[in-house]
Design an enzyme around this catalytic site. Structure first.
Site, PDB file in Angstrom:
ATOM      1  N   ASP A  72       0.851  -1.181   0.000  1.00 46.38           N
ATOM      2  CA  ASP A  72       0.000   0.000   0.000  1.00 46.38           C
ATOM      3  C   ASP A  72       0.893   1.240   0.000  1.00 46.38           C
ATOM      4  O   ASP A  72       1.868   1.303   0.756  1.00 46.38           O
ATOM      5  CB  ASP A  72      -0.893  -0.003   1.240  1.00 46.38           C
ATOM      6  CG  ASP A  72      -1.896   1.131   1.238  1.00 46.38           C
ATOM      7  OD1 ASP A  72      -2.858   1.056   0.462  1.00 46.38           O
ATOM      8  OD2 ASP A  72      -1.712   2.081   2.020  1.00 46.38           O
ATOM      9  N   ILE A  73       0.559   2.207  -0.838  1.00 43.80           N
ATOM     10  CA  ILE A  73       1.321   3.454  -0.885  1.00 43.80           C
ATOM     11  C   ILE A  73       0.966   4.281   0.351  1.00 43.80           C
ATOM     12  O   ILE A  73      -0.202   4.567   0.596  1.00 43.80           O
ATOM     13  CB  ILE A  73       1.002   4.254  -2.165  1.00 43.80           C
ATOM     14  CG1 ILE A  73       1.323   3.427  -3.407  1.00 43.80           C
ATOM     15  CG2 ILE A  73       1.775   5.583  -2.174  1.00 43.80           C
ATOM     16  CD1 ILE A  73       0.825   4.044  -4.710  1.00 43.80           C
ATOM     17  N   ASN A 117      -2.577  13.101  -4.193  1.00 46.03           N
ATOM     18  CA  ASN A 117      -3.768  13.614  -4.879  1.00 46.03           C
ATOM     19  C   ASN A 117      -4.097  15.031  -4.420  1.00 46.03           C
ATOM     20  O   ASN A 117      -4.394  15.904  -5.233  1.00 46.03           O
ATOM     21  CB  ASN A 117      -4.974  12.703  -4.630  1.00 46.03           C
ATOM     22  CG  ASN A 117      -4.938  11.446  -5.470  1.00 46.03           C
ATOM     23  OD1 ASN A 117      -4.335  11.411  -6.531  1.00 46.03           O
ATOM     24  ND2 ASN A 117      -5.583  10.411  -4.989  1.00 46.03           N
ATOM     25  N   ASP A 141      -2.700   9.293 -10.373  1.00 48.08           N
ATOM     26  CA  ASP A 141      -2.757   8.251 -11.412  1.00 48.08           C
ATOM     27  C   ASP A 141      -1.358   7.955 -11.945  1.00 48.08           C
ATOM     28  O   ASP A 141      -0.992   6.805 -12.171  1.00 48.08           O
ATOM     29  CB  ASP A 141      -3.667   8.680 -12.556  1.00 48.08           C
ATOM     30  CG  ASP A 141      -5.130   8.727 -12.166  1.00 48.08           C
ATOM     31  OD1 ASP A 141      -5.493   8.201 -11.098  1.00 48.08           O
ATOM     32  OD2 ASP A 141      -5.920   9.315 -12.947  1.00 48.08           O
ATOM     33  N   GLU A 171      -4.890   2.192  -3.835  1.00 49.89           N
ATOM     34  CA  GLU A 171      -3.448   2.329  -4.016  1.00 49.89           C
ATOM     35  C   GLU A 171      -2.698   1.088  -3.541  1.00 49.89           C
ATOM     36  O   GLU A 171      -1.543   1.150  -3.167  1.00 49.89           O
ATOM     37  CB  GLU A 171      -2.932   3.581  -3.304  1.00 49.89           C
ATOM     38  CG  GLU A 171      -3.061   3.572  -1.811  1.00 49.89           C
ATOM     39  CD  GLU A 171      -4.403   4.083  -1.294  1.00 49.89           C
ATOM     40  OE1 GLU A 171      -4.509   4.269  -0.080  1.00 49.89           O
ATOM     41  OE2 GLU A 171      -5.350   4.298  -2.074  1.00 49.89           O
TER      42      GLU A 171
END
Length: 157
Positions: free
Chosen positions: A33-34, A41, A50, A76
């Site tokens: 997971d980021i 964002n 993106d 993500e």
């Protein structure tokens, strides 16, 4: 992102677990997971978010063996299947990837590089789990432990 979808992942994991059981092999799974993805964002726009997903998908595909499998899991999150790989070896692989991500950083919209980190949970089959569902659950629990204990780390218990 240039990686497989969740649907394809579900099918592949079932196949790999069946193969692993049949031939008494090892299989490891990592869920990644980021960390703080929402900030990318919020600060750079959704196109940058993106772009980060595409960048990470490419980096993951370049960082694993041809027999390994990379897919987007949701949001993500990415998943990596490591056939015929012990948990210890999978941890070494994903920790190297984690380090590479942190060192390289991501450059959104032509701006200065942004530090990106990831949290990763790793589990193995069949020595720790007995089904694809349990394997996902174990890796996911470890991912949440990685996030809850400071992020930017690999947890495999």
């Amino acid at each position: 992102t240039g990686v497989h979808t969740r649907k394809i992942f579900d099918e592949k994991l079932a196949q790999e677990c069946a193969h692993t059981s049949r031939y008494k092999l090892l299989l490891s799974l990592a869920i990644m997971d980021i960390d703080h993805f929402k900030l990318v964002n919020d600060n750079y726009g959704h196109q940058a978010g993106d772009g980060l997903l595409v960048w990470l998908g490419r980096l993951l595909k370049q960082s694993v063996r041809e027999v390994d499998f990379v897919a987007r899991y949701g949001g993500e999150e990415f998943v990596l299947i490591f056939p015929e790989t012990s948990k210890k070896d999978a941890v070494n692989i994903v920790d190297s990837i984690r380090s590479k991500i942190e060192i390289q950083g991501f450059t959104p919209n032509g701006s200065a590089p942004v530090r990106v980190t990831v949290s990763i949970g790793v589990a193995s089959f069949p020595d720790e789990t007995t089904s694809p569902h349990q394997l996902i659950r174990a890796a996911d629990e470890r991912l949440y432990l990685a996030k809850g204990t400071g992020r930017n780390r690999v947890v495999s218990y």
